[in-house]
Design an enzyme around this catalytic site. Structure first.
Site, short mmCIF file in Angstrom:
data_model
loop_
_atom_site.label_atom_id
_atom_site.label_comp_id
_atom_site.label_asym_id
_atom_site.label_seq_id
_atom_site.Cartn_x
_atom_site.Cartn_y
_atom_site.Cartn_z
CB ILE A 210 33.87 39.10 34.37
CG1 ILE A 210 34.67 40.45 33.82
CG2 ILE A 210 34.55 37.76 33.95
CD1 ILE A 210 34.62 40.55 32.29
N GLY A 250 35.96 48.41 39.64
CA GLY A 250 35.75 47.66 40.98
C GLY A 250 35.59 46.16 40.68
N GLY A 251 36.24 45.31 41.66
CA GLY A 251 35.84 44.05 41.35
C GLY A 251 35.97 43.28 39.85
CG ASP A 252 32.91 40.75 38.60
OD1 ASP A 252 32.43 41.68 39.15
OD2 ASP A 252 32.35 39.67 37.90
CD GLU A 253 30.10 46.22 39.09
OE1 GLU A 253 29.13 45.82 39.40
OE2 GLU A 253 30.71 47.13 39.69
#
Length: 337
Positions: A210, A250-253
Site C-alpha cells: 500500500i 504482514g504490515g501493509d503487504e
C-alpha cells in the site's frame, strides 16, 4: 453347630470368591445385611449416575430405553431409539452428513459394535440448538454372554470445540483485518501448486504493497492506520470475490493467490484492484487516498516453489514502485539485475 457351607461371591466390588462357615441361626442376619448393603450400593450408584456430566443411555435388544440419567434426558427418545417419530434431535456426523437411525452410535452398539470416541453434532428439533457430542458405547451382555441390549456414554464437548475453533482461527487469520494470514496462505498455496503441477495448469501470485501507508500512520496515528488496513482489505475482497485467496502477509503487504490463472487474466485482475482504490477511504471523517503497487509472478514460468514465486512477485512489486507507484508489473528476468 457349624454344619452349613455357604459359597458367597462378592462380584460387584472385588470379583473374588470367599467361603464362609456359618451357623444356621446367623444365615438370616447375613442375608438381611447383604440386602441392605445392595440397596445402599444401588442408591449410591444411582446418585453417582444422576450427578455425572456425561450422559448415559441403555436400551434392551428391541431398542426400548431401559435407563438414562439426567444429563442424557434432552437427547433421549420417549421410549424407543428405533422409532423415527420419537426423535427430538437430528444428528449429523463430523463430515456434516445426516445420521440415519441405523448409523446412530447406540444403534450400532445394539448391533454388536464397540463405539470409541465418535464425534457427532446434535441439532434440537425444538429450537435448533446445536451441540457437539463425543460418544463411547458397547453391547450389553448377560451372564450367559448373550447380548441383552446396549449402552452409550457421551459428553458434551461443544465448549471445547468452540475453543479449538477459536484457536485455529487465531492461528490462521489476521486479528486486525480478519483475512487469512501467512500461515493459512502457505498451506493453501502448497495445495494450489500441487494441483497445478498435477493438472499442468498455471496460477498467479499478486504481491501488493500500500503506497502512502506510512504517511497515513505518521499523520493520523496508528488507529487510523489500522482502520485503513481494514477498509483496504474489504475492497480487495470485494474485487477478488471467490476467484482467489486474499491474505495479509504482514504490515501493509498483501498477497493474492489466483488459481488456474494465466498472465492476461492476472493483469486484468491487477487493473481491477487499481480501479478499486480510485475512490478515497473515509478514515476518521477524513477522505484519504492511497494506492497499491502490485507485483505479479506466474507458476510455473517464474518459479516452481512458493518461496521463489513470492520472492519474484516481491521484486515485481518494487519494479511497480520504481515506475511511479499505483501500477502493476509482471516479473521478468531483467528484474534480477
Amino acid at each position: 453347630m457349624w454344619d452349613i457351607l455357604i459359597y458367597v461371591a462378592f462380584m460387584m466390588l472385588t470379583g473374588t470368591c470367599v467361603y464362609l462357615l456359618l451357623e444356621n441361626r446367623t444365615l438370616k442376619t447375613l442375608v438381611t445385611i447383604r440386602e441392605d448393603e445392595n440397596k445402599t450400593t444401588e442408591a449410591f450408584l444411582e446418585t453417582l449416575l444422576e450427578n455425572m456430566e456425561e450422559g448415559v443411555v441403555a436400551c434392551d435388544v428391541d431398542g426400548n430405553i431401559i435407563y438414562h440419567n439426567q444429563a442424557a434426558t434432552p437427547y433421549v427418545p420417549l421410549n424407543n431409539i428405533l422409532d423415527e417419530s420419537q426423535r427430538s434431535h437430528d444428528f449429523i456426523d463430523h463430515l456434516g452428513q445426516p445420521l440415519s437411525l441405523d448409523r446412530l452410535p447406540l444403534s450400532r452398539a445394539l448391533r454388536g459394535e464397540s463405539i470409541k470416541n465418535v464425534e457427532i453434532k446434535s441439532i434440537s428439533k425444538n429450537d435448533g440448538t446445536q451441540s457437539t457430542l463425543l460418544m463411547n458405547g458397547r453391547p450389553l451382555n448377560n451372564i450367559q454372554a448373550q447380548q441383552g441390549g446396549a449402552v452409550i456414554v457421551f459428553h458434551d464437548i461443544t465448549e471445547f470445540k468452540e475453543a479449538q475453533e477459536r484457536m485455529r482461527y487465531l492461528a490462521y487469520y489476521d486479528a486486525l483485518t480478519e483475512l487469512p494470514n501467512r500461515h493459512y496462505f502457505k498451506d493453501q498455496a502448497m495445495n494450489v501448486l500441487h494441483n497445478a503441477r498435477k493438472l499442468g495448469e498455471q496460477c498467479a501470485l499478486l504481491f501488493i504493497d500500500i503506497d502512502q501507508f506510512k504517511t497515513v500512520n505518521d499523520t493520523f496515528g496508528h488507529d487510523a492506520g489500522d482502520q485503513l488496513l481494514r477498509e483496504v482489505s474489504r475492497r480487495m475482497l470485494d474485487c477478488i470475490g471467490d476467484e482467489g485467496v486474499v491474505t495479509r502477509f504482514g504490515g501493509d503487504e498483501f498477497i493474492i493467490l489466483l488459481d488456474q490463472t494465466e498472465e492476461i487474466a492476472a493483469t486484468q485482475r491487477a487493473q481491477s484492484l487499481l480501479r478499486a482504490f480510485e475512490a478515497p477511504f473515509n478514515i476518521k471523517k477524513t477522505s484519504i487516498y492511497v494506492s497499491p503497487s502490485i507485483g505479479i509472478s506466474l507458476y510455473p514460468r517464474d518459479g516452481r516453489t512458493l518461496e521463489i514465486l513470492v520472492k519474484r512477485a516481491d521484486q515485481a512489486m518494487y519494479q511497480a514502485k520504481r515506475q511511479g507507484k499505483n501500477t502493476y508489473a509482471v516479473y521478468s528476468v531483467n528484474q534480477n539485475t
